[in-house]
Design an enzyme around this catalytic site. Structure first.
Site, PDB file in Angstrom:
ATOM      1  N   ASN A   1      65.586  43.192 -26.268  1.00 40.81           N
ATOM      2  CA  ASN A   1      65.932  41.917 -25.645  1.00 40.81           C
ATOM      3  C   ASN A   1      65.401  40.771 -26.506  1.00 40.81           C
ATOM      4  O   ASN A   1      64.197  40.572 -26.643  1.00 40.81           O
ATOM      5  CB  ASN A   1      65.325  41.884 -24.231  1.00 40.81           C
ATOM      6  CG  ASN A   1      65.643  40.611 -23.490  1.00 40.81           C
ATOM      7  OD1 ASN A   1      65.723  39.539 -24.069  1.00 40.81           O
ATOM      8  ND2 ASN A   1      65.817  40.748 -22.185  1.00 40.81           N
TER       9      ASN A   1
ATOM     10  N   LYS B   1      63.115  38.152 -24.852  1.00 44.59           N
ATOM     11  CA  LYS B   1      61.744  38.626 -24.644  1.00 44.59           C
ATOM     12  C   LYS B   1      61.000  38.618 -25.968  1.00 44.59           C
ATOM     13  O   LYS B   1      59.844  38.222 -26.040  1.00 44.59           O
ATOM     14  CB  LYS B   1      61.764  40.064 -24.128  1.00 44.59           C
ATOM     15  CG  LYS B   1      62.020  40.197 -22.662  1.00 44.59           C
ATOM     16  CD  LYS B   1      61.774  41.646 -22.316  1.00 44.59           C
ATOM     17  CE  LYS B   1      62.144  41.978 -20.907  1.00 44.59           C
ATOM     18  NZ  LYS B   1      61.966  43.411 -20.659  1.00 44.59           N
TER      19      LYS B   1
ATOM     20  N   ASP C   1      57.669  45.363 -19.047  1.00 42.00           N
ATOM     21  CA  ASP C   1      58.651  45.586 -17.990  1.00 42.00           C
ATOM     22  C   ASP C   1      58.494  44.451 -17.002  1.00 42.00           C
ATOM     23  O   ASP C   1      57.377  44.097 -16.622  1.00 42.00           O
ATOM     24  CB  ASP C   1      58.463  46.932 -17.297  1.00 42.00           C
ATOM     25  CG  ASP C   1      59.710  47.287 -16.503  1.00 42.00           C
ATOM     26  OD1 ASP C   1      60.805  47.326 -17.101  1.00 42.00           O
ATOM     27  OD2 ASP C   1      59.622  47.488 -15.279  1.00 42.00           O
TER      28      ASP C   1
ATOM     29  N   PHE D   1      66.312  32.799 -19.753  1.00 44.59           N
ATOM     30  CA  PHE D   1      67.345  33.823 -19.652  1.00 44.59           C
ATOM     31  C   PHE D   1      67.320  34.397 -18.235  1.00 44.59           C
ATOM     32  O   PHE D   1      66.537  33.943 -17.386  1.00 44.59           O
ATOM     33  CB  PHE D   1      67.132  34.932 -20.705  1.00 44.59           C
ATOM     34  CG  PHE D   1      65.884  35.751 -20.497  1.00 44.59           C
ATOM     35  CD1 PHE D   1      64.641  35.270 -20.869  1.00 44.59           C
ATOM     36  CD2 PHE D   1      65.935  37.016 -19.901  1.00 44.59           C
ATOM     37  CE1 PHE D   1      63.487  36.014 -20.667  1.00 44.59           C
ATOM     38  CE2 PHE D   1      64.791  37.781 -19.704  1.00 44.59           C
ATOM     39  CZ  PHE D   1      63.556  37.272 -20.093  1.00 44.59           C
ATOM     40  N   GLY D   2      68.149  35.396 -18.000  1.00 47.16           N
ATOM     41  CA  GLY D   2      68.139  36.116 -16.720  1.00 47.16           C
ATOM     42  C   GLY D   2      68.200  35.189 -15.511  1.00 47.16           C
ATOM     43  O   GLY D   2      69.091  34.336 -15.392  1.00 47.16           O
ATOM     44  N   TYR D   3      67.227  35.351 -14.621  1.00 52.83           N
ATOM     45  CA  TYR D   3      67.231  34.606 -13.354  1.00 52.83           C
ATOM     46  C   TYR D   3      66.552  33.239 -13.466  1.00 52.83           C
ATOM     47  O   TYR D   3      66.382  32.561 -12.446  1.00 52.83           O
ATOM     48  CB  TYR D   3      66.525  35.444 -12.271  1.00 52.83           C
ATOM     49  CG  TYR D   3      67.188  36.787 -12.023  1.00 52.83           C
ATOM     50  CD1 TYR D   3      68.272  36.898 -11.159  1.00 52.83           C
ATOM     51  CD2 TYR D   3      66.737  37.949 -12.662  1.00 52.83           C
ATOM     52  CE1 TYR D   3      68.889  38.121 -10.934  1.00 52.83           C
ATOM     53  CE2 TYR D   3      67.349  39.183 -12.443  1.00 52.83           C
ATOM     54  CZ  TYR D   3      68.418  39.259 -11.584  1.00 52.83           C
ATOM     55  OH  TYR D   3      69.035  40.475 -11.366  1.00 52.83           O
TER      56      TYR D   3
ATOM     57  N   LYS E   1      57.279  27.137 -20.626  1.00 56.63           N
ATOM     58  CA  LYS E   1      57.494  28.402 -19.891  1.00 56.63           C
ATOM     59  C   LYS E   1      56.387  29.406 -20.233  1.00 56.63           C
ATOM     60  O   LYS E   1      55.803  30.026 -19.348  1.00 56.63           O
ATOM     61  CB  LYS E   1      58.885  28.983 -20.190  1.00 56.63           C
ATOM     62  CG  LYS E   1      59.156  30.236 -19.358  1.00 56.63           C
ATOM     63  CD  LYS E   1      60.521  30.852 -19.542  1.00 56.63           C
ATOM     64  CE  LYS E   1      60.526  32.228 -18.882  1.00 56.63           C
ATOM     65  NZ  LYS E   1      61.667  33.059 -19.241  1.00 56.63           N
TER      66      LYS E   1
HETATM   67  P1  IMP Z   1      63.535  44.905 -18.151  1.00 56.48           P
HETATM   68  O1  IMP Z   1      62.097  44.475 -18.157  1.00 56.48           O
HETATM   69  O2  IMP Z   1      64.108  44.930 -19.513  1.00 56.48           O
HETATM   70  O3  IMP Z   1      63.737  46.150 -17.363  1.00 56.48           O
HETATM   71  O4  IMP Z   1      64.399  43.804 -17.404  1.00 56.48           O
HETATM   72  C1  IMP Z   1      63.862  42.727 -16.754  1.00 56.48           C
HETATM   73  C2  IMP Z   1      64.950  41.886 -16.079  1.00 56.48           C
HETATM   74  O5  IMP Z   1      64.268  40.989 -15.209  1.00 56.48           O
HETATM   75  C3  IMP Z   1      65.728  41.021 -17.064  1.00 56.48           C
HETATM   76  O6  IMP Z   1      66.955  41.560 -17.383  1.00 56.48           O
HETATM   77  C4  IMP Z   1      65.912  39.713 -16.295  1.00 56.48           C
HETATM   78  O7  IMP Z   1      67.045  39.799 -15.507  1.00 56.48           O
HETATM   79  C5  IMP Z   1      64.706  39.674 -15.375  1.00 56.48           C
HETATM   80  N1  IMP Z   1      63.640  38.876 -16.010  1.00 56.48           N
HETATM   81  C6  IMP Z   1      62.493  39.306 -16.570  1.00 56.48           C
HETATM   82  N2  IMP Z   1      61.784  38.302 -17.077  1.00 56.48           N
HETATM   83  C7  IMP Z   1      62.499  37.188 -16.836  1.00 56.48           C
HETATM   84  C8  IMP Z   1      62.290  35.817 -17.174  1.00 56.48           C
HETATM   85  O8  IMP Z   1      61.304  35.418 -17.817  1.00 56.48           O
HETATM   86  N3  IMP Z   1      63.249  34.986 -16.764  1.00 56.48           N
HETATM   87  C9  IMP Z   1      64.343  35.385 -16.070  1.00 56.48           C
HETATM   88  N4  IMP Z   1      64.614  36.644 -15.782  1.00 56.48           N
HETATM   89  C10 IMP Z   1      63.686  37.542 -16.157  1.00 56.48           C
END
Ligand code: IMP
Length: 201
Positions: A9, A12, A69, A153-155, A176
């Site tokens: 990612n 990340k 994670d 990103f994400g949420y 952030k």
């Molecule tokens: P994983 O840790 O790769 O299993 O996925 C974590 C998921 O949580 C991501 O795909 C995002 O949807 C969400 N997520 C984790 N950290 C953040 C962040 O900092 N901002 C927004 N969404 C997050």
């Protein structure tokens, strides 16, 4: 210290690198070592999943491996999507934006004042000798009713952080990192790392 990051990612990576750059950690990507593993996240906690990912990459590379994670947990949904945040809805046609919209839809009925949520991040470092360092970070906020902001990103666009009066997508990367679950977990992690390195000498 050279450490392989057990994640593909890019967002990340950027966030983690910004912080580890300040420490004595040189982050290497799996791809730079010709390794490409997608580990199945079979755990039910952030701790388990982050350890599973770090361990698999350490075993494949022989180098210390760092994994994160993370996810969002909504109080009114009893902590969901939690560890399933990246797979929320279990619908492969959904992307990050689709999952964000699904979460908004599933919380439509939740009244203002009861929309508390948190982001959680657990960082694991697994050393070639099997030693493990784990650290957890959280950030507490509220779900908005519509997306705001272009960053993160994400949420992030629907996660409102009251102390700064903005969604985490409206924060600069520096802002952030200073308050985020990932930033907090990395700070705790680094303190732990320093203590361990000192103790091992
Ligand atoms: P994983 O840790 O790769 O299993 O996925 C974590 C998921 O949580 C991501 O795909 C995002 O949807 C969400 N997520 C984790 N950290 C953040 C962040 O900092 N901002 C927004 N969404 C997050």
């Amino acid at each position: 210290m050279k450490v392989v990051l057990a994640s593909k990612n890019k967002h990340k990576l950027e966030e983690i690198r910004q912080i580890t750059d300040k420490f004595d950690i040189e982050l290497i990507l799996q791809s730079e070592l010709g390794v490409d593993i997608d580990v199945e996240e079979t755990g039910t906690t952030f701790e388990e999943n982050s350890l599973i990912k770090a361990k698999a990459v350490m075993e494949a590379t022989g180098l210390p491996a760092l994994a994160d994670d993370s996810g969002i947990a909504v109080d009114a949904l009893n902590g969901e999507p939690g560890v399933y945040s990246a797979r929320y809805g279990f619908d492969e046609s959904l992307d990050d934006w689709g999952r964000l919209l699904l979460l908004l839809k599933n919380t439509e009925h939740v009244p203002d004042g009861q929309r508390q949520a948190k982001f959680v991040c657990v960082i694991s470092l697994v050393m070639p000798d099997g030693k493990v360092i784990q650290a957890r970070g959280e950030i507490h906020g509220e779900l908005t009713r519509e997306a705001r902001g272009e960053g993160g990103f994400g949420y992030d666009p629907i996660f409102y952080y009251p102390p700064l009066g903005k969604t985490t997508a409206e924060l600069t990367p520096e802002e952030k990192n200073a308050v985020s679950h990932r930033g907090n977990a990395l700070k705790v992690f680094y303190e732990e790392l320093k203590e361990r390195l000192y103790a091992d000498k």
